[in-house]
Design a protein around this motif. Structure first.
Motif, mmCIF file in Angstrom:
data_model
loop_
_atom_site.group_PDB
_atom_site.id
_atom_site.type_symbol
_atom_site.label_atom_id
_atom_site.label_comp_id
_atom_site.label_asym_id
_atom_site.label_seq_id
_atom_site.Cartn_x
_atom_site.Cartn_y
_atom_site.Cartn_z
ATOM 1 N N VAL A 130 0.838 -1.199 0.000
ATOM 2 C CA VAL A 130 0.000 0.000 0.000
ATOM 3 C C VAL A 130 0.876 1.253 0.000
ATOM 4 O O VAL A 130 1.924 1.290 0.637
ATOM 5 N N ALA A 131 0.418 2.254 -0.733
ATOM 6 C CA ALA A 131 1.024 3.578 -0.705
ATOM 7 C C ALA A 131 -0.089 4.590 -0.478
ATOM 8 O O ALA A 131 -1.255 4.309 -0.748
ATOM 9 N N ARG A 132 0.275 5.738 -0.014
ATOM 10 C CA ARG A 132 -0.680 6.832 0.152
ATOM 11 C C ARG A 132 -0.625 7.716 -1.099
ATOM 12 O O ARG A 132 0.423 7.859 -1.737
ATOM 13 N N ALA A 133 -1.739 8.317 -1.426
ATOM 14 C CA ALA A 133 -1.831 9.144 -2.627
ATOM 15 C C ALA A 133 -0.806 10.277 -2.625
ATOM 16 O O ALA A 133 -0.260 10.628 -3.662
ATOM 17 N N GLY A 134 -0.511 10.824 -1.460
ATOM 18 C CA GLY A 134 0.426 11.939 -1.357
ATOM 19 C C GLY A 134 1.878 11.549 -1.226
ATOM 20 O O GLY A 134 2.754 12.415 -1.142
ATOM 21 N N ASP A 135 2.185 10.237 -1.240
ATOM 22 C CA ASP A 135 3.577 9.793 -1.148
ATOM 23 C C ASP A 135 4.349 10.232 -2.389
ATOM 24 O O ASP A 135 3.791 10.360 -3.481
ATOM 25 N N ASP A 136 5.649 10.415 -2.224
ATOM 26 C CA ASP A 136 6.529 10.767 -3.321
ATOM 27 C C ASP A 136 6.615 9.596 -4.306
ATOM 28 O O ASP A 136 6.908 8.456 -3.903
ATOM 29 N N LEU A 137 6.355 9.855 -5.583
ATOM 30 C CA LEU A 137 6.327 8.798 -6.583
ATOM 31 C C LEU A 137 7.690 8.128 -6.753
ATOM 32 O O LEU A 137 7.790 6.900 -6.796
ATOM 33 N N ALA A 138 8.763 8.902 -6.842
ATOM 34 C CA ALA A 138 10.089 8.315 -7.055
ATOM 35 C C ALA A 138 10.480 7.417 -5.888
ATOM 36 O O ALA A 138 11.001 6.316 -6.088
ATOM 37 N N ALA A 139 10.203 7.835 -4.669
ATOM 38 C CA ALA A 139 10.532 7.023 -3.495
ATOM 39 C C ALA A 139 9.689 5.756 -3.461
ATOM 40 O O ALA A 139 10.196 4.671 -3.145
ATOM 41 N N THR A 140 8.421 5.878 -3.807
ATOM 42 C CA THR A 140 7.539 4.711 -3.826
ATOM 43 C C THR A 140 7.991 3.735 -4.901
ATOM 44 O O THR A 140 8.051 2.523 -4.674
ATOM 45 N N TRP A 141 8.342 4.248 -6.064
ATOM 46 C CA TRP A 141 8.815 3.435 -7.177
ATOM 47 C C TRP A 141 10.082 2.668 -6.758
ATOM 48 O O TRP A 141 10.215 1.469 -7.002
ATOM 49 N N ALA A 142 11.001 3.348 -6.108
ATOM 50 C CA ALA A 142 12.237 2.708 -5.653
ATOM 51 C C ALA A 142 11.936 1.616 -4.627
ATOM 52 O O ALA A 142 12.532 0.527 -4.671
ATOM 53 N N THR A 143 11.003 1.872 -3.720
ATOM 54 C CA THR A 143 10.615 0.869 -2.727
ATOM 55 C C THR A 143 9.994 -0.342 -3.405
ATOM 56 O O THR A 143 10.278 -1.488 -3.040
ATOM 57 N N MET A 144 9.150 -0.101 -4.397
ATOM 58 C CA MET A 144 8.546 -1.201 -5.150
ATOM 59 C C MET A 144 9.633 -2.032 -5.833
ATOM 60 O O MET A 144 9.606 -3.263 -5.789
ATOM 61 N N ALA A 145 10.575 -1.368 -6.464
ATOM 62 C CA ALA A 145 11.651 -2.063 -7.169
ATOM 63 C C ALA A 145 12.478 -2.900 -6.198
ATOM 64 O O ALA A 145 12.787 -4.062 -6.477
#
Length: 146
Positions: free
Chosen positions: A82-97
């Motif tokens: 899960v991510a929050r709508a306001g989370d930073d996209l680049a950081a979320t993408w890196a976490t997913m990777a």
């Protein structure tokens, strides 16, 4: 799995890259029903909702060993999915990777489902509402041809 590109703009939020009509199921969905849903090639995760609130994200691997009549939500989890709508996209993408995940549910501050952040197979961008709708329309047009 590719990592977030260095060209990902700073300050861009997850909400800008999510698609807004993911497939969902209700809290009464059983493990057997979840297995049936996963027979469709485009279903990779089930988002279990109760009144709009996300209860669990269920992946195929979660179902292994579960009884067919068990609730699917009981074998899924929100942790790491899960991510929050306001989370930073680049950081979320890196976490997913880093976690080897291509999909995370996007929720508001109260746990309400807003959408799904779905990394494209090539790993260089995210699925969009327009792209998903185009595939749905293409399949419908192909199905309707004589």
């Amino acid at each position: 799995m590719s990592t977030a590109p260095s060209t990902a703009p700073d300050g861009v939020r997850v909400a800008t890259a999510m698609h807004t009509f993911p497939k969902t199921c209700g809290p009464a969905t059983t493990v057997a029903q979840a297995w049936a849903a996963f027979e469709r090639p485009k279903v990779h995760s089930l988002l279990v909702l109760d009144g709009g609130r996300l209860l669990a994200v269920v992946d195929r691997a979660d179902l292994a060993g579960a009884g067919p009549d068990e609730p699917a939500a009981a074998v899924g989890t929100l942790h790491g999915r899960v991510a929050r709508a306001g989370d930073d996209l680049a950081a979320t993408w890196a976490t997913m990777a880093d976690a080897g995940r291509r999909r995370v549910a996007v929720v508001d501050d109260d746990g309400g489902l807003l959408g799904l952040l779905c990394l494209k197979r090539h790993g260089r961008g995210f699925c969009s509402d327009a792209g998903i709708q185009a595939r749905i329309d293409e399949r419908a047009a192909t199905r309707d041809r004589p």
